[in-house]
Write a protein that holds these residues in place. Structure first.
Motif, mmCIF file in Angstrom:
data_model
loop_
_atom_site.group_PDB
_atom_site.id
_atom_site.type_symbol
_atom_site.label_atom_id
_atom_site.label_comp_id
_atom_site.label_asym_id
_atom_site.label_seq_id
_atom_site.Cartn_x
_atom_site.Cartn_y
_atom_site.Cartn_z
ATOM 1 N N LYS A 196 0.851 -1.150 0.071
ATOM 2 C CA LYS A 196 0.105 -0.067 -0.077
ATOM 3 C C LYS A 196 0.744 1.432 -0.004
ATOM 4 O O LYS A 196 1.985 1.337 0.985
ATOM 5 C CB LYS A 196 -0.934 -0.063 1.323
ATOM 6 C CG LYS A 196 -1.916 1.229 1.292
ATOM 7 C CD LYS A 196 -2.784 0.752 2.584
ATOM 8 C CE LYS A 196 -3.557 2.128 2.520
ATOM 9 N NZ LYS A 196 -4.521 2.157 3.808
ATOM 10 N N SER A 213 0.514 5.574 0.226
ATOM 11 C CA SER A 213 -0.202 6.715 0.330
ATOM 12 C C SER A 213 0.630 7.858 0.072
ATOM 13 O O SER A 213 1.961 7.795 0.008
ATOM 14 C CB SER A 213 -0.747 6.676 1.961
ATOM 15 O OG SER A 213 -1.361 5.471 2.152
ATOM 16 N N ASP A 221 -3.309 4.087 -2.230
ATOM 17 C CA ASP A 221 -4.516 4.483 -1.368
ATOM 18 C C ASP A 221 -5.714 5.371 -2.034
ATOM 19 O O ASP A 221 -5.349 6.123 -2.635
ATOM 20 C CB ASP A 221 -3.888 5.307 -0.196
ATOM 21 C CG ASP A 221 -4.931 5.331 1.108
ATOM 22 O OD1 ASP A 221 -5.814 4.964 1.049
ATOM 23 O OD2 ASP A 221 -4.418 5.979 2.157
#
Ligand code: SF4
Length: 381
Positions: A232, A234, A258
């Protein structure tokens, strides 16, 4: 072995800087203490976003003074955003300070000491060239500097090999990474697509970036998402004027990125946005949000909004209120305007919205924007 205590105020960028400051100390033979009463050195990483943030630093120093009134006190080092004051002013304001540490001296590549063993914050840029009239960042952190792609990728690869699975790329204008040589005013023009004419790019700018080029931040996201083990990605904080079509397309097709997009709007009133030097309109901001919603149906949004900016009328405030309702933010960090010495708004505009009105407006926006989000809502600023 000497002991260091690092006290951090403010945002995630400061927390990330503190991880590297601690890394620097440990590499010089210090150990960390979680108790400032025992420390040989106390580093205070400060925030200047509002007067109340600076007041907390003063309060912490008074506690240190009190505790060490009759015994030798630790060496106190000040860093972070309060360095927008000149050294002499800091020493006059905070006489307890023994030394100041410009954050740039720690460097992007100093090894960070992270408490979390799964998620990591990675600084990719620092500083800001945008000069929003209310903001101290261009003065406290200086002009925008992007960290080289190879260094960022190497840090993420190392983290992945240690078992980290999630990274958050950090910068004051994270999506402007790699674009500091291209004028902000020019990039803001790109956002207002209806009025944008590629031929208006000045020749000294077009050598750096053309509208048909892949935005550097998209290239970086692709490079980081290729790293095995990272699940992930972000990024925080984006600004609206460098949120290119290609970035939206990349998020849409890249499942590692994200879906939470933090996009500070600051005001819903065109008149106030202009006074803030934000370089976009309410309409172009909403058009960007709609474009993102169309291409990324599961996108969720966060924002920052200031209430009580100088001259903000009930109509201006109602524009912010209606924008909040239109977008449906998951979380909104709402701040009451506080003039920061040295900024353009402090020099040019009287702080003429009363504290009472700022509080009322803050409560109304917070209730509307954050009512479904009680767990993550910000504490009263
Ligand atoms: S608010 Fe404006 S000046 Fe401050 S960091 Fe963000 S873009 Fe830069």
């Amino acid at each position: 072995m000497p002991q260091v205590f690092v006290k951090t105020f403010g945002c995630q960028a400061n927390k990330s800087d503190s991880e590297r400051i601690l890394g620097d100390y440990l590499s010089r033979g210090y150990s960390e203490t979680s108790n400032w009463h025992e420390a040989d050195e106390v580093v205070i990483n400060t925030c200047s976003v509002r007067q109340s943030a600076e007041d907390r630093v003063t309060g912490f120093l008074l506690n240190i003074d009190k505790y060490f009134a009759d015994k030798p006190r630790p060496k106190i080092i000040l860093t972070g955003c309060m360095l927008h004051f000149k050294e002499k002013e800091i020493m006059a304001l905070l006489p307890q300070i023994d030394e100041i540490l410009p954050i740039g001296e720690v460097g992007f590549n100093q090894k960070a000491i992270r408490k979390d063993k799964d998620k990591a914050f990675i600084p990719i840029s620092s500083g800001c060239n945008s000069f929003c009239t209310f903001c101290i960042v261009p003065f406290s952190r200086g002009r925008e500097r992007s960290r080289p792609l190879v260094d960022i990728v190497k840090e993420v690869e190392d983290l992945a090999s240690e078992g980290y699975t999630e990274v958050t790329l950090l910068g004051q204008n994270v999506n402007s990474w790699g674009l500091e040589k291209v004028g902000v005013a020019l990039r803001k023009l790109f956002m207002d697509k209806e009025n944008f004419n590629g031929e208006t790019i000045p020749s000294n700018q077009s050598q750096y970036f053309k509208p048909q080029d892949t935005p550097p931040f998209v290239t970086l996201l692709r490079a980081v998402s290729k790293i095995n083990g990272i699940k992930k990605i972000s990024f925080f904080t984006s600004n609206p004027w460098d949120f290119w079509d290609e970035l939206i397309d990349e998020i849409a097709v890249n499942s590692k990125i994200d879906r939470f997009i933090h996009l500070p709007v600051q005001s819903g009133s065109n008149r106030i946005l202009k006074l803030m030097n934000r370089g976009y309109t309410r309409e172009s901001y909403l058009s960007l949000i709609n474009q993102i919603k169309t291409k990324i149906p599961d996108a969720i949004f966060g924002t920052d909004i200031i209430v009580g900016f100088p001259g903000e009328t009930d109509d201006d405030f109602n524009d912010s209120l209606s924008l909040i309702k239109d977008v449906g933010f998951k979380v909104a960090f709402i701040a009451r305007y506080s003039p920061r010495p040295g900024t353009a708004s402090d020099r040019l505009f009287p702080d003429d919205v009363s504290a009472k009105v700022k509080k009322e407006r803050w409560e109304i926006l917070d209730q509307i924007a954050n009512k479904d989000n009680l767990k993550t809502r910000p504490i009263v600023p």
